[in-house]
Design a protein around this motif. Structure first.
Motif: not given
Length: 350
Positions: A41-42, A45, A286
């Motif tokens: 997931e990181d 992202s 973010q």
């Protein structure tokens, strides 16, 4: 689907609506990639952050971790033109950007015609980029920075959005050519792809050995991506938050005003101004994802390591001691105060 965020105080309703669309589109693309890629997931992202700020991503990891599958899924979910370049020692610049060839027209006349190379796409996978010679690696520089290619004395623009994702294998170093600092600096993020854990590996086996062939579906187009890229740059950064990002970058320079002892001991060269630009833009993404139209210090801390790990260079002592740039940056985030007032209070008298 993610729940809508309440209106952002002090922000124009149209901007709030655009921010909400960005957040929903970001999550939709994430969901489509998750149909194909298990975990990471990181990394997903980080790659999406690079895309929505108009930057490029460098992925480092051993073979078989899904780097190629990720970029293919991303290209499918975004409905963009995709090409893959497999870098090898014998790859030439013309194999990347294209070349002029002699063709015979229907009237029997011979003429030069430019045949575009695989760089003329919107999402380009530069696979194992460190296997090509520096001459070929440099063919990407103009395309990555200027979004154009010069060939045959003519400048040819690349279709926006233009996104390069390069991969390299950190294990096999024989017969490879490390990327020069000038090219590393042009990558917005450097992302480290870790091996899958027990649950993720089980899910990979269930998907790939039981006849399950999941495919991503298009959910976003080029026009929407360009609108989102413009929106990201409109997010507000307060002066004291911007100063925190500036001091983080300046703290990577040894024996400078804001450096810490670990930097003075193990770093040869610090990060460039592009690091500050990358930190600022990524932190704006973010903020939008968190339902805000202003950047907070936590946003900066979240993106600082992937934005700077490839932009600082260890000295001989650091390499001999087995120090990594991530270790230095983690210490930096611990020691650099959030505000200049606390910095002055903590600074030792000369």
């Amino acid at each position: 689907m993610a729940n809508p965020t309440p209106p952002i105080p002090g922000v124009d309703p149209q901007l709030h609506e655009a921010a909400e669309r960005f957040r929903l589109d970001y999550r939709r693309v994430q969901a489509e990639i998750a149909k194909v890629i298990v975990g990471h997931e990181d990394i997903v992202s980080g790659v999406l952050t690079c895309l929505f700020v108009g930057g490029h991503a460098l992925l480092e990891g051993v073979p078989g971790l899904g780097k190629t599958a990720l970029i293919r899924a991303l290209a499918t979910a975004l409905n963009l033109k995709f090409s893959r370049i497999q870098f090898t020692p014998d790859l030439m610049p013309a194999d990347v950007i294209g070349t002029n060839v002699i063709l015979e027209s229907e009237h029997g006349r011979r003429e030069f015609r430019f045949m575009p190379g695989p760089i003329f796409a919107q999402i380009v996978l530069a696979d194992e980029i460190n296997r090509a010679t520096p001459k070929t690696q440099s063919a990407l520089l103009e395309a990555m920075q200027e979004r154009q290619v010069t060939a045959g004395g003519e400048i040819r623009r690349l279709d926006p959005p233009f996104f390069v994702m390069a991969t390299q294998n950190p294990i096999e170093q024989e017969g490879t050519y490390p990327l020069p600092e000038a090219q590393l600096d042009r990558f917005f993020f450097k992302l480290l792809v870790r091996p899958s854990n027990r649950e993720e590996l089980k899910a990979i086996l269930d998907r790939t050995t039981a006849g399950h062939d999941a495919q991503a579906t298009p959910v976003l187009d080029a026009a929407a991506i360009l609108r989102h890229q413009e929106l990201v740059r409109r997010v507000v950064v307060a002066p004291h938050v911007q100063d925190y990002a500036v001091r983080l970058v300046l703290a990577t320079h040894p024996r400078a005003q804001f450096s810490i002892p670990m930097v003075d001991q193990f770093i040869r060269y610090g990060a460039s101004p592009r690091a500050a630009q990358a930190i600022t833009l990524a932190s704006k993404v973010q903020a939008l994802l968190d339902g805000r139209f202003h950047v907070a210090a936590d946003d900066i801390r979240l993106v600082a390591i992937p934005a700077m790990r490839h932009r600082i260079i260890l000295n001989f002592e650091g390499e001999a001691e087995g120090i990594t740039t991530d270790m230095v940056l983690e210490k930096l985030l611990q020691d650099v105060p959030l505000t200049i007032e606390s910095e002055l209070a903590a600074r030792k008298p000369l």
